[in-house]
Write a protein that holds these residues in place. Structure first.
Motif, PDB file in Angstrom:
ATOM      1  N   TYR A  26       7.790   3.041  -9.940  1.00  0.00           N
ATOM      2  CA  TYR A  26       9.002   3.678  -9.405  1.00  0.00           C
ATOM      3  C   TYR A  26       8.620   4.526  -8.205  1.00  0.00           C
ATOM      4  O   TYR A  26       7.571   5.186  -8.188  1.00  0.00           O
ATOM      5  CB  TYR A  26       9.665   4.563 -10.454  1.00  0.00           C
ATOM      6  CG  TYR A  26      10.820   5.364  -9.894  1.00  0.00           C
ATOM      7  CD1 TYR A  26      12.063   4.775  -9.674  1.00  0.00           C
ATOM      8  CD2 TYR A  26      10.648   6.711  -9.554  1.00  0.00           C
ATOM      9  CE1 TYR A  26      13.119   5.502  -9.131  1.00  0.00           C
ATOM     10  CE2 TYR A  26      11.701   7.445  -9.020  1.00  0.00           C
ATOM     11  CZ  TYR A  26      12.925   6.830  -8.803  1.00  0.00           C
ATOM     12  OH  TYR A  26      13.964   7.542  -8.262  1.00  0.00           O
ATOM     13  N   GLN A  27       9.485   4.503  -7.188  1.00  0.00           N
ATOM     14  CA  GLN A  27       9.282   5.331  -5.999  1.00  0.00           C
ATOM     15  C   GLN A  27      10.551   6.078  -5.618  1.00  0.00           C
ATOM     16  O   GLN A  27      11.652   5.508  -5.683  1.00  0.00           O
ATOM     17  CB  GLN A  27       8.880   4.469  -4.796  1.00  0.00           C
ATOM     18  CG  GLN A  27       7.515   3.850  -4.875  1.00  0.00           C
ATOM     19  CD  GLN A  27       7.152   3.204  -3.562  1.00  0.00           C
ATOM     20  OE1 GLN A  27       6.196   3.590  -2.912  1.00  0.00           O
ATOM     21  NE2 GLN A  27       7.924   2.225  -3.150  1.00  0.00           N
ATOM     22  N   ASP A  28      10.384   7.317  -5.206  1.00  0.00           N
ATOM     23  CA  ASP A  28      11.469   8.099  -4.629  1.00  0.00           C
ATOM     24  C   ASP A  28      11.087   8.396  -3.184  1.00  0.00           C
ATOM     25  O   ASP A  28      10.038   8.992  -2.919  1.00  0.00           O
ATOM     26  CB  ASP A  28      11.677   9.395  -5.396  1.00  0.00           C
ATOM     27  CG  ASP A  28      12.809  10.220  -4.799  1.00  0.00           C
ATOM     28  OD1 ASP A  28      13.973   9.839  -4.977  1.00  0.00           O
ATOM     29  OD2 ASP A  28      12.506  11.238  -4.128  1.00  0.00           O
ATOM     30  N   ILE A  29      11.936   7.974  -2.241  1.00  0.00           N
ATOM     31  CA  ILE A  29      11.621   8.066  -0.816  1.00  0.00           C
ATOM     32  C   ILE A  29      12.614   9.019  -0.154  1.00  0.00           C
ATOM     33  O   ILE A  29      13.821   8.750  -0.093  1.00  0.00           O
ATOM     34  CB  ILE A  29      11.694   6.679  -0.159  1.00  0.00           C
ATOM     35  CG1 ILE A  29      10.738   5.724  -0.881  1.00  0.00           C
ATOM     36  CG2 ILE A  29      11.344   6.764   1.324  1.00  0.00           C
ATOM     37  CD1 ILE A  29      10.979   4.270  -0.576  1.00  0.00           C
ATOM     38  N   ASP A  30      12.096  10.137   0.336  1.00  0.00           N
ATOM     39  CA  ASP A  30      12.915  11.196   0.939  1.00  0.00           C
ATOM     40  C   ASP A  30      12.792  11.123   2.456  1.00  0.00           C
ATOM     41  O   ASP A  30      11.706  11.282   3.014  1.00  0.00           O
ATOM     42  CB  ASP A  30      12.445  12.552   0.428  1.00  0.00           C
ATOM     43  CG  ASP A  30      13.265  13.705   1.007  1.00  0.00           C
ATOM     44  OD1 ASP A  30      14.233  13.448   1.743  1.00  0.00           O
ATOM     45  OD2 ASP A  30      12.916  14.869   0.721  1.00  0.00           O
ATOM     46  N   ARG A  31      13.920  10.870   3.122  1.00  0.00           N
ATOM     47  CA  ARG A  31      13.958  10.857   4.588  1.00  0.00           C
ATOM     48  C   ARG A  31      14.860  11.957   5.141  1.00  0.00           C
ATOM     49  O   ARG A  31      15.435  11.823   6.227  1.00  0.00           O
ATOM     50  CB  ARG A  31      14.443   9.496   5.093  1.00  0.00           C
ATOM     51  CG  ARG A  31      13.397   8.406   5.010  1.00  0.00           C
ATOM     52  CD  ARG A  31      13.869   7.167   5.741  1.00  0.00           C
ATOM     53  NE  ARG A  31      12.816   6.174   5.896  1.00  0.00           N
ATOM     54  CZ  ARG A  31      12.958   5.033   6.555  1.00  0.00           C
ATOM     55  NH1 ARG A  31      14.140   4.748   7.118  1.00  0.00           N
ATOM     56  NH2 ARG A  31      11.957   4.193   6.653  1.00  0.00           N
ATOM     57  N   GLY A  32      14.996  13.031   4.390  1.00  0.00           N
ATOM     58  CA  GLY A  32      15.779  14.162   4.868  1.00  0.00           C
ATOM     59  C   GLY A  32      17.269  14.038   4.648  1.00  0.00           C
ATOM     60  O   GLY A  32      18.068  14.712   5.310  1.00  0.00           O
ATOM     61  N   GLY A  33      17.657  13.189   3.697  1.00  0.00           N
ATOM     62  CA  GLY A  33      19.081  13.047   3.401  1.00  0.00           C
ATOM     63  C   GLY A  33      19.808  12.251   4.460  1.00  0.00           C
ATOM     64  O   GLY A  33      19.264  11.332   5.082  1.00  0.00           O
TER      65      GLY A  33
END
Length: 354
Positions: A259-266
């Motif tokens: 599983y991955q959670d990728i945050d690009r600043g919303g």
């Protein structure tokens, strides 16, 4: 054998000595002929000595192997509007790997691996890996094009299918191999730590690395548990990814999850990937593989690539290095046209050590 050949080369001269003596003119004496023979003998001895030294240089400290896998496929992708038939390729490649013991517990190593584009002209494509490194008690250091920690720790456990776009959800989200990497790794018993930085002068947005990736993985008793963190510079934003994976061998069967959670600043740019897979041995010749994946994003209907995939693969293993397979995959997109893929393929692996 080589020394025998060199000594054998001298025999015609020895046999010819009486002839030389009988036919020699007044200017050539027996002593001169013997002197010439002595010079030839010394030359052969020098060559034998040089060969001995050369053999000592390759006294088992250097290892070299050539390896590869060729994976042609043939299948159809069916959608609501049309059917598309295609001969494809499931990431065929060839490569070489070499290592040499340097003493003091250190070993130098290098690898080059290149794509084989079976679906095109069978040409060699871009390099998948190309690096040189050094390892010892201090750990392992390498420079060049390499797999990221994100792939090795998060994606690799679920990368089990015979297709280019795999792992199914991870493929939409994260990097596989990256050029211009400097990597370091070290193991502490069952625990392995690794990190890498990418340095691309022409694309640098700051004075540091363009990409930084670090991870840790525990392995023991057929079980693995890993976590990795990736951060990289994009135009105007930073991308931060946290991923976890686990796998377990149960007898001849295998299950894994990542599983991955990728945050690009919303702002609709955040993403996530989930892959769950299993491989089940039916008999000595047949293996069944199953997979479920979901790639999600926060984009609107016009831009979203959100998709859920289900994969079923049956493999027929005729040999350890050769098998055939038939694979079905359903791709259920949130906003795009769904499709079904059916393909058959062959896979031939080889690995020769010298």
């Amino acid at each position: 054998m080589k020394n025998l050949k060199l000594k054998t080369a001298l025999l015609p001269l020895v046999i010819a000595m009486p002839v030389f003596q009988a036919s020699a003119d007044d200017n050539v004496s027996k002593a001169q002929l013997e002197k010439q023979l002595e010079v030839i003998s010394k030359r052969i001895a020098a060559l034998e000595s040089a060969e001995g030294k050369a053999e000592k240089k390759s006294d088992g400290k250097t290892q070299f192997n050539v390896y590869g896998t060729l994976r042609p496929t043939f299948g159809v992708t069916s959608g609501d509007s049309e059917d598309v038939w295609d001969v494809g390729d499931a990431l065929s490649r060839v490569g070489f790997a070499t290592s040499r013991e340097l003493g003091n517990g250190m070993t130098a190593f290098a690898k080059g691996e290149f794509k084989v584009n079976i679906q095109l002209n069978g040409d060699f494509g871009e390099a998948r890996k190309a690096y040189v490194g050094l390892k010892g008690d201090f750990g392992r250091v390498a420079i060049g094009k390499q797999a990221t920690m994100q792939y090795n720790i998060i994606a690799d456990p679920v990368d089990i299918f015979n297709r280019a776009s795999t792992p199914l959800a991870y493929d939409d989200a994260s990097p596989f191999r990256q050029q211009q990497l400097v990597s370091y790794s070290k193991s502490f018993g069952n625990l392995a730590f690794s990190m890498a930085g990418q340095f691309k002068k022409e694309d640098s947005l700051n004075e540091g690395s363009d990409l930084f990736n670090a991870g840790v993985k525990y392995s023991g008793d057929g079980f693995t548990l890993g976590a990795a963190y990736l951060t990289k510079d994009l135009a105007g934003i930073d991308e931060n990814t946290f991923g976890v994976s686990m796998s377990k061998n149960v007898g001849d069967h295998y299950v894994a999850l990542s599983y991955q959670d990728i945050d690009r600043g919303g702002n609709g740019q955040d993403r996530s990937s989930l892959d769950v897979v299993g491989a089940f041995k039916i008999s000595d010749s047949y293996k069944l593989k199953l997979g479920y994946s979901n790639f999600a994003d926060d984009l609107g209907a016009a831009e979203t690539a959100e998709v859920t995939r289900i994969n079923t693969t049956l493999e027929w293993h005729l040999d350890n290095d050769f098998y055939t397979f038939v694979e079905y995959q359903n791709n259920n997109f949130k906003e795009r046209e769904d499709n079904n893929q059916v393909m058959v393929g062959m896979r031939y692996n080889f690995d020769y050590k010298f």
